[in-house]
Design a protein around this motif. Sequence first.
Motif, PDB file in Angstrom:
ATOM      1  N   TYR A  29     -41.320 -15.816  11.721  1.00 48.95           N
ATOM      2  CA  TYR A  29     -39.972 -16.132  12.190  1.00 48.95           C
ATOM      3  C   TYR A  29     -39.842 -16.047  13.706  1.00 48.95           C
ATOM      4  O   TYR A  29     -39.092 -16.819  14.305  1.00 48.95           O
ATOM      5  N   THR A  30     -40.563 -15.151  14.348  1.00 52.83           N
ATOM      6  CA  THR A  30     -40.542 -15.111  15.812  1.00 52.83           C
ATOM      7  C   THR A  30     -41.045 -16.439  16.375  1.00 52.83           C
ATOM      8  O   THR A  30     -40.452 -17.001  17.295  1.00 52.83           O
ATOM      9  N   ALA A  31     -42.118 -16.963  15.792  1.00 54.59           N
ATOM     10  CA  ALA A  31     -42.697 -18.223  16.274  1.00 54.59           C
ATOM     11  C   ALA A  31     -41.792 -19.418  15.998  1.00 54.59           C
ATOM     12  O   ALA A  31     -41.540 -20.230  16.896  1.00 54.59           O
ATOM     13  N   VAL A  32     -41.291 -19.553  14.758  1.00 50.84           N
ATOM     14  CA  VAL A  32     -40.488 -20.739  14.459  1.00 50.84           C
ATOM     15  C   VAL A  32     -39.136 -20.697  15.157  1.00 50.84           C
ATOM     16  O   VAL A  32     -38.642 -21.733  15.612  1.00 50.84           O
ATOM     17  N   LEU A  33     -38.560 -19.521  15.289  1.00 53.35           N
ATOM     18  CA  LEU A  33     -37.278 -19.445  15.997  1.00 53.35           C
ATOM     19  C   LEU A  33     -37.459 -19.667  17.493  1.00 53.35           C
ATOM     20  O   LEU A  33     -36.596 -20.265  18.140  1.00 53.35           O
ATOM     21  N   HIS A  93     -48.538 -19.748  12.235  1.00 52.76           N
ATOM     22  CA  HIS A  93     -48.154 -18.350  12.024  1.00 52.76           C
ATOM     23  C   HIS A  93     -47.893 -18.026  10.556  1.00 52.76           C
ATOM     24  O   HIS A  93     -46.969 -17.289  10.216  1.00 52.76           O
ATOM     25  N   GLY A  94     -48.720 -18.579   9.681  1.00 49.68           N
ATOM     26  CA  GLY A  94     -48.678 -18.191   8.279  1.00 49.68           C
ATOM     27  C   GLY A  94     -47.870 -19.078   7.365  1.00 49.68           C
ATOM     28  O   GLY A  94     -47.802 -18.822   6.161  1.00 49.68           O
ATOM     29  N   GLY A  95     -47.240 -20.112   7.884  1.00 53.28           N
ATOM     30  CA  GLY A  95     -46.495 -21.037   7.030  1.00 53.28           C
ATOM     31  C   GLY A  95     -47.419 -22.061   6.394  1.00 53.28           C
ATOM     32  O   GLY A  95     -48.498 -22.336   6.900  1.00 53.28           O
ATOM     33  N   GLN A  96     -46.979 -22.618   5.275  1.00 53.15           N
ATOM     34  CA  GLN A  96     -47.725 -23.663   4.588  1.00 53.15           C
ATOM     35  C   GLN A  96     -46.913 -24.945   4.609  1.00 53.15           C
ATOM     36  O   GLN A  96     -45.689 -24.918   4.448  1.00 53.15           O
ATOM     37  N   ASP A  97     -47.593 -26.058   4.770  1.00 49.71           N
ATOM     38  CA  ASP A  97     -46.940 -27.358   4.789  1.00 49.71           C
ATOM     39  C   ASP A  97     -46.157 -27.593   3.493  1.00 49.71           C
ATOM     40  O   ASP A  97     -46.652 -27.355   2.404  1.00 49.71           O
ATOM     41  N   ASN A  98     -44.921 -28.068   3.642  1.00 51.62           N
ATOM     42  CA  ASN A  98     -44.113 -28.477   2.496  1.00 51.62           C
ATOM     43  C   ASN A  98     -43.404 -29.795   2.804  1.00 51.62           C
ATOM     44  O   ASN A  98     -42.429 -30.143   2.165  1.00 51.62           O
ATOM     45  N   GLY A  99     -43.889 -30.496   3.825  1.00 53.57           N
ATOM     46  CA  GLY A  99     -43.324 -31.779   4.225  1.00 53.57           C
ATOM     47  C   GLY A  99     -43.393 -31.935   5.733  1.00 53.57           C
ATOM     48  O   GLY A  99     -42.597 -31.354   6.466  1.00 53.57           O
ATOM     49  N   ARG A 104     -36.096 -38.554   6.676  1.00 52.50           N
ATOM     50  CA  ARG A 104     -35.824 -38.363   5.256  1.00 52.50           C
ATOM     51  C   ARG A 104     -34.686 -39.286   4.840  1.00 52.50           C
ATOM     52  O   ARG A 104     -33.863 -39.688   5.669  1.00 52.50           O
ATOM     53  N   PRO A 105     -34.567 -39.585   3.542  1.00 48.10           N
ATOM     54  CA  PRO A 105     -33.552 -40.540   3.073  1.00 48.10           C
ATOM     55  C   PRO A 105     -32.154 -39.949   2.886  1.00 48.10           C
ATOM     56  O   PRO A 105     -31.269 -40.631   2.386  1.00 48.10           O
ATOM     57  N   TYR A 106     -31.909 -38.716   3.290  1.00 46.04           N
ATOM     58  CA  TYR A 106     -30.628 -38.056   3.031  1.00 46.04           C
ATOM     59  C   TYR A 106     -29.471 -38.753   3.733  1.00 46.04           C
ATOM     60  O   TYR A 106     -28.375 -38.831   3.200  1.00 46.04           O
ATOM     61  N   HIS A 107     -29.686 -39.198   4.932  1.00 42.91           N
ATOM     62  CA  HIS A 107     -28.753 -40.043   5.676  1.00 42.91           C
ATOM     63  C   HIS A 107     -29.526 -40.631   6.847  1.00 42.91           C
ATOM     64  O   HIS A 107     -30.605 -40.143   7.189  1.00 42.91           O
ATOM     65  N   PRO A 108     -29.011 -41.700   7.462  1.00 47.67           N
ATOM     66  CA  PRO A 108     -29.739 -42.296   8.599  1.00 47.67           C
ATOM     67  C   PRO A 108     -29.980 -41.253   9.701  1.00 47.67           C
ATOM     68  O   PRO A 108     -29.121 -40.423   9.975  1.00 47.67           O
ATOM     69  N   ASN A 109     -31.158 -41.267  10.261  1.00 45.02           N
ATOM     70  CA  ASN A 109     -31.561 -40.387  11.367  1.00 45.02           C
ATOM     71  C   ASN A 109     -31.804 -38.934  10.974  1.00 45.02           C
ATOM     72  O   ASN A 109     -31.875 -38.073  11.837  1.00 45.02           O
ATOM     73  N   TYR A 110     -31.924 -38.624   9.683  1.00 40.90           N
ATOM     74  CA  TYR A 110     -32.217 -37.258   9.233  1.00 40.90           C
ATOM     75  C   TYR A 110     -33.717 -37.043   9.416  1.00 40.90           C
ATOM     76  O   TYR A 110     -34.533 -37.538   8.643  1.00 40.90           O
ATOM     77  N   TYR A 111     -34.086 -36.312  10.456  1.00 41.37           N
ATOM     78  CA  TYR A 111     -35.482 -36.059  10.801  1.00 41.37           C
ATOM     79  C   TYR A 111     -35.760 -34.581  10.553  1.00 41.37           C
ATOM     80  O   TYR A 111     -35.102 -33.710  11.144  1.00 41.37           O
ATOM     81  N   ALA A 112     -36.701 -34.281   9.672  1.00 33.17           N
ATOM     82  CA  ALA A 112     -36.911 -32.893   9.281  1.00 33.17           C
ATOM     83  C   ALA A 112     -38.376 -32.601   8.997  1.00 33.17           C
ATOM     84  O   ALA A 112     -39.182 -33.503   8.784  1.00 33.17           O
ATOM     85  N   ALA A 113     -38.668 -31.308   8.984  1.00 36.81           N
ATOM     86  CA  ALA A 113     -39.969 -30.798   8.564  1.00 36.81           C
ATOM     87  C   ALA A 113     -39.710 -29.596   7.661  1.00 36.81           C
ATOM     88  O   ALA A 113     -38.726 -28.866   7.850  1.00 36.81           O
ATOM     89  N   PHE A 114     -40.591 -29.411   6.683  1.00 33.82           N
ATOM     90  CA  PHE A 114     -40.452 -28.332   5.717  1.00 33.82           C
ATOM     91  C   PHE A 114     -41.738 -27.517   5.670  1.00 33.82           C
ATOM     92  O   PHE A 114     -42.835 -28.076   5.659  1.00 33.82           O
ATOM     93  N   VAL A 115     -41.587 -26.193   5.601  1.00 33.46           N
ATOM     94  CA  VAL A 115     -42.724 -25.287   5.454  1.00 33.46           C
ATOM     95  C   VAL A 115     -42.350 -24.193   4.455  1.00 33.46           C
ATOM     96  O   VAL A 115     -41.172 -23.928   4.226  1.00 33.46           O
ATOM     97  N   ILE A 116     -43.358 -23.587   3.878  1.00 32.78           N
ATOM     98  CA  ILE A 116     -43.170 -22.432   3.008  1.00 32.78           C
ATOM     99  C   ILE A 116     -43.525 -21.198   3.831  1.00 32.78           C
ATOM    100  O   ILE A 116     -44.604 -21.122   4.419  1.00 32.78           O
ATOM    101  N   ASP A 117     -42.587 -20.246   3.904  1.00 35.21           N
ATOM    102  CA  ASP A 117     -42.832 -19.028   4.680  1.00 35.21           C
ATOM    103  C   ASP A 117     -43.740 -18.081   3.898  1.00 35.21           C
ATOM    104  O   ASP A 117     -44.108 -18.365   2.749  1.00 35.21           O
TER     105      ASP A 117
END
Length: 142
Positions: A29-33, A93-99, A104-117
């Motif tokens: 969390y220190t790294a991602v924040l 820092h220990g996260g795993q790829d989750n996207g 993303r298709p949620y709405h136009p311009n929704y740009y995101a990344a997902f990880v598992i902590d």
Amino acid sequence: METQEIHRGRLIDHIQLVVRDLDKSKSFYTAVLAALQVPMGGEGEGFFWADELFVSTADSAAAQGRLTGRHHLAFQARDRAMVDAFYQAALAHGGQDNGAPGVRPYHPNYYAAFVIDPDGNNIEAVFHGEARRSAPSVYITF
């Protein structure tokens, strides 16, 4: 950012994650924040916090001896580069790829990344594009 500021009128006041390994979670969390330019607020015996996120061990008084379940937290980013930096910091820092970062298709311009902590939580950074930018939010999915 003022870490002692109270924000009245928000839907979420704070979120607590109870984790197995506080050191691993603190590193993550220190790294991602930091990638999201959110400073750590402080720490004590068995816990740390940043903004409205409080992370503790199961033996902290507030946790009542139980780990929290799997959650989805989405942090807002200021731009796509910040989403990309979040993703790289998480993996380093220990996260795993989750996207991987992308639109993303949620709405136009929704740009995101997902990880598992380190405790199995689905952590996201999202940039909504210039047209949808608003005050910082945290979304929770149970």
